[in-house]
Design an enzyme around this catalytic site. Structure first.
Site, PDB file in Angstrom:
ATOM      1  N   SER A 140       0.783  -1.126  -0.061  1.00  0.00           N
ATOM      2  CA  SER A 140       0.004  -0.149  -0.058  1.00  0.00           C
ATOM      3  C   SER A 140       0.899   1.042  -0.081  1.00  0.00           C
ATOM      4  O   SER A 140       2.012   1.339   0.592  1.00  0.00           O
ATOM      5  CB  SER A 140      -0.864   0.207   1.131  1.00  0.00           C
ATOM      6  OG  SER A 140      -1.917  -0.812   0.995  1.00  0.00           O
ATOM      7  N   GLU A 166      -1.081  18.505  -6.411  1.00  0.00           N
ATOM      8  CA  GLU A 166      -2.267  18.739  -6.909  1.00  0.00           C
ATOM      9  C   GLU A 166      -3.330  17.659  -6.281  1.00  0.00           C
ATOM     10  O   GLU A 166      -4.383  17.686  -6.549  1.00  0.00           O
ATOM     11  CB  GLU A 166      -2.380  18.566  -8.382  1.00  0.00           C
ATOM     12  CG  GLU A 166      -1.400  19.566  -9.150  1.00  0.00           C
ATOM     13  CD  GLU A 166       0.178  19.124  -9.288  1.00  0.00           C
ATOM     14  OE1 GLU A 166       0.945  20.164  -9.647  1.00  0.00           O
ATOM     15  OE2 GLU A 166       0.607  18.189  -8.571  1.00  0.00           O
ATOM     16  N   SER A 167      -2.750  16.934  -5.253  1.00  0.00           N
ATOM     17  CA  SER A 167      -3.709  16.198  -4.547  1.00  0.00           C
ATOM     18  C   SER A 167      -2.974  14.765  -4.065  1.00  0.00           C
ATOM     19  O   SER A 167      -1.680  14.780  -3.555  1.00  0.00           O
ATOM     20  CB  SER A 167      -4.841  15.798  -5.148  1.00  0.00           C
ATOM     21  OG  SER A 167      -5.926  15.231  -4.191  1.00  0.00           O
ATOM     22  N   HIS A 171      -3.315  -0.132  -3.617  1.00  0.00           N
ATOM     23  CA  HIS A 171      -3.142  -1.321  -2.832  1.00  0.00           C
ATOM     24  C   HIS A 171      -2.934  -2.640  -3.832  1.00  0.00           C
ATOM     25  O   HIS A 171      -3.633  -2.630  -4.769  1.00  0.00           O
ATOM     26  CB  HIS A 171      -4.238  -1.369  -1.701  1.00  0.00           C
ATOM     27  CG  HIS A 171      -4.169  -2.521  -0.949  1.00  0.00           C
ATOM     28  ND1 HIS A 171      -3.134  -2.280   0.192  1.00  0.00           N
ATOM     29  CD2 HIS A 171      -4.545  -3.765  -0.618  1.00  0.00           C
ATOM     30  CE1 HIS A 171      -3.005  -3.626   0.871  1.00  0.00           C
ATOM     31  NE2 HIS A 171      -4.013  -4.566   0.080  1.00  0.00           N
ATOM     32  N   CYS A 228      -6.354  18.152  -8.900  1.00  0.00           N
ATOM     33  CA  CYS A 228      -7.118  19.320  -8.816  1.00  0.00           C
ATOM     34  C   CYS A 228      -6.473  20.313  -9.878  1.00  0.00           C
ATOM     35  O   CYS A 228      -5.395  20.091  -9.998  1.00  0.00           O
ATOM     36  CB  CYS A 228      -6.884  20.140  -7.436  1.00  0.00           C
ATOM     37  SG  CYS A 228      -7.759  18.852  -5.952  1.00  0.00           S
TER      38      CYS A 228
END
Length: 141
Positions: free
Chosen positions: A55, A62-63, A68, A83
Site C-alpha cells: 500500500s 495537486e492532491s 493497494h 485538482c
C-alpha cells in the site's frame, strides 16, 4: 459540470505477482505515473505487508495517488485524485496499466468538489473553475 477535482478509480487485473509484490518497484511506478501525468511530487510513503501486498501514497501538490496490491490475486487498486487542469489523471492510469502489466483495466472518474454545491455553503465567493474533461485531455500524452 464544474468541479474542483477529478478522482479516477482504476482496477488492474491479471498483473504478474512479482511486479505488484515488489515494494520498491511499486513506489517507482507510482512516482513515475505522477511525473508522467504532469504532477508535482511532494513526498511518498509505501508499506509492504506480510506475507504480501503493498500500500502506498504519492502526495502531489495537486492532491494524491494511492495504491493497494493483492499479489496473490494479481490485482491492484489505484486512486488518482487531481485538482486543477495542469495534471492529466488519465495519463497516470495509462502509465500504470503498462508498468503493472495488467491484462485488464477498468476505470471510472468521479468529479469532486462540485462548485455549485460548494457555493451554497461557502463563506466567500468562489472564482470561476473549469476542469478539462477526459475527451479534451486524451490527445495529450
Amino acid at each position: 459540470m464544474k468541479a474542483l477535482g477529478r478522482h479516477v478509480l482504476i482496477e488492474f487485473y491479471g498483473c504478474p505477482s512479482e511486479v505488484i509484490e515488489d515494494h520498491a518497484l511499486i513506489e517507482k511506478h507510482m512516482r513515475g505515473a505522477a511525473a508522467y501525468s504532469g504532477a508535482t511530487i511532494v513526498e511518498s510513503v509505501f508499506h509492504h505487508f506480510n506475507p504480501y501486498g503493498v500500500s502506498g501514497a504519492v502526495i502531489i501538490a495537486e492532491s494524491h495517488l494511492t495504491i493497494h496490491t493483492w499479489p496473490e490475486y494479481g490485482f491492484a487498486s489505484v486512486d488518482v485524485y487531481t485538482c486543477g487542469d495542469s495534471v492529466n489523471p488519465w495519463k497516470a492510469a495509462d502509465y500504470l496499466s503498462e508498468k503493472l502489466q495488467a491484462k485488464k483495466t477498468e476505470s471510472s472518474e468521479v468529479p469532486r468538489g462540485m462548485v455549485d454545491k460548494i457555493r451554497q455553503f461557502a463563506e466567500q465567493e468562489i472564482e470561476e473553475v473549469r476542469v478539462k474533461p477526459k475527451e479534451e485531455l486524451e490527445g495529450v500524452k
